[in-house]
Design a protein around this motif. Structure first.
Motif, PDB file in Angstrom:
ATOM      1  N   TYR A   1      77.273  42.283  48.768  1.00 32.67           N
ATOM      2  CA  TYR A   1      76.363  43.338  49.206  1.00 32.67           C
ATOM      3  C   TYR A   1      77.103  44.435  49.976  1.00 32.67           C
ATOM      4  N   ARG A   2      78.149  44.061  50.692  1.00 32.95           N
ATOM      5  CA  ARG A   2      78.950  45.103  51.359  1.00 32.95           C
ATOM      6  C   ARG A   2      79.559  46.050  50.331  1.00 32.95           C
TER       7      ARG A   2
ATOM      8  N   LEU B   1      71.522  42.644  53.618  1.00 27.39           N
ATOM      9  CA  LEU B   1      72.824  42.197  54.128  1.00 27.39           C
ATOM     10  C   LEU B   1      72.707  41.620  55.540  1.00 27.39           C
TER      11      LEU B   1
ATOM     12  N   LEU C   1      69.608  47.429  50.648  1.00 25.68           N
ATOM     13  CA  LEU C   1      70.685  46.434  50.637  1.00 25.68           C
ATOM     14  C   LEU C   1      71.241  46.184  52.039  1.00 25.68           C
ATOM     15  N   GLU C   2      71.249  47.236  52.865  1.00 15.34           N
ATOM     16  CA  GLU C   2      71.708  47.046  54.246  1.00 15.34           C
ATOM     17  C   GLU C   2      70.792  46.078  54.997  1.00 15.34           C
TER      18      GLU C   2
ATOM     19  N   ILE D   1      76.825  48.280  48.902  1.00  9.90           N
ATOM     20  CA  ILE D   1      76.437  49.325  49.854  1.00  9.90           C
ATOM     21  C   ILE D   1      77.434  50.485  49.778  1.00  9.90           C
ATOM     22  N   ARG D   2      78.708  50.152  49.676  1.00  9.55           N
ATOM     23  CA  ARG D   2      79.728  51.210  49.521  1.00  9.55           C
ATOM     24  C   ARG D   2      79.545  51.924  48.185  1.00  9.55           C
TER      25      ARG D   2
ATOM     26  N   THR E   1      68.272  52.651  47.742  1.00  8.46           N
ATOM     27  CA  THR E   1      68.792  51.339  47.379  1.00  8.46           C
ATOM     28  C   THR E   1      69.789  50.863  48.438  1.00  8.46           C
ATOM     29  N   ARG E   2      70.596  51.780  48.923  1.00  9.51           N
ATOM     30  CA  ARG E   2      71.592  51.406  49.927  1.00  9.51           C
ATOM     31  C   ARG E   2      70.921  50.851  51.192  1.00  9.51           C
ATOM     32  N   VAL E   3      69.898  51.547  51.670  1.00  6.22           N
ATOM     33  CA  VAL E   3      69.202  51.120  52.898  1.00  6.22           C
ATOM     34  C   VAL E   3      68.546  49.747  52.681  1.00  6.22           C
TER      35      VAL E   3
END
Ligand SMILES: [Fe+2]
Ligand SMILES: [Fe+2]
Length: 194
Positions: free
Chosen positions: A145-146, A167, A163-164, A149-150, A159-161
């Motif tokens: 997931y890290r 995570l 996944l954060e 996110i990158r 989507t990033r938020v």
């Protein structure tokens, strides 16, 4: 001849970690990042399908462990497994909703589930082995997931938020499993660097 003998030996669960990590990275290494919005969406959906499969496998593994855990002191561990199963199910739903929002069809097909997933269902029989399997699965998820996110970065902040948020929970899960392992085995458990 003893040819078939070697294939019937049960594999310790640790040996698949390299393969799982490779699988987890497949979609990231696949294909350069495309400039067109459509290209990104298609790849985003593909990536999220593997995240969905990973979360489904985590739901199944924790649920199975919550039922199968036996022995002295297992009650509190069972509760922990059950709590994690519920949280993995929340992740599963969030990811499926996101795939749907992006115009995809979330893949819940049990056929091929294990090969789409970056985590393993496992085969632990003892409480300590269950905890170890979960710890490994959580660490792979955290690493995976890290990277995702990158990957999503500013291309798809929604989507990033999401996944954060996932995570953060996976990191807690890994901590919980680590603490349980220390409590039940007395030693910290650190898998190798691959
Ligand atoms: Fe999860
Ligand atoms: Fe987790």
């Amino acid at each position: 001849m003893s040819d078939h003998m070697s294939t019937t030996v049960a594999k310790p669960f640790l040996t698949d970690v390299t393969e799982l990590r490779k699988r987890a990275r497949e979609h990231l290494e696949n294909g350069a990042v495309t400039k067109s919005y459509q290209g990104d969406v298609k790849q985003a959906i593909e990536i999220l399908q593997s995240v969905l499969a990973t979360e489904i496998v985590c739901v199944l593994r924790y649920t199975q462990h919550a039922i199968a855990a036996v022995g002295i002191d297992s009650e509190s561990v069972k509760d922990e497994f059950l709590t994690h199963a519920r949280e993995e199910q929340e992740h599963m739903m969030m990811v499926a909703e996101r795939i749907n929002q992006l115009g995809g069809d979330p893949n819940f097909d049990p056929k091929g589930l294990a090969t789409r997933s970056a985590s393993e269902y496992g085969s632990a029989e003892t409480l300590v082995d269950m905890i170890k399997e979960n710890l490994i699965a959580e660490r792979i998820a955290v690493e995976h997931y890290r990277e995702l996110i990158r990957y999503f970065a500013d291309k798809d902040p929604t989507t990033r938020v999401m996944l954060e948020g996932i995570l953060a929970t996976e990191e807690e899960h890994a901590n919980d499993m680590h603490d349980l392992l220390v409590a039940h085995e007395g030693t910290p458990f650190l898998p190798g660097p691959n």
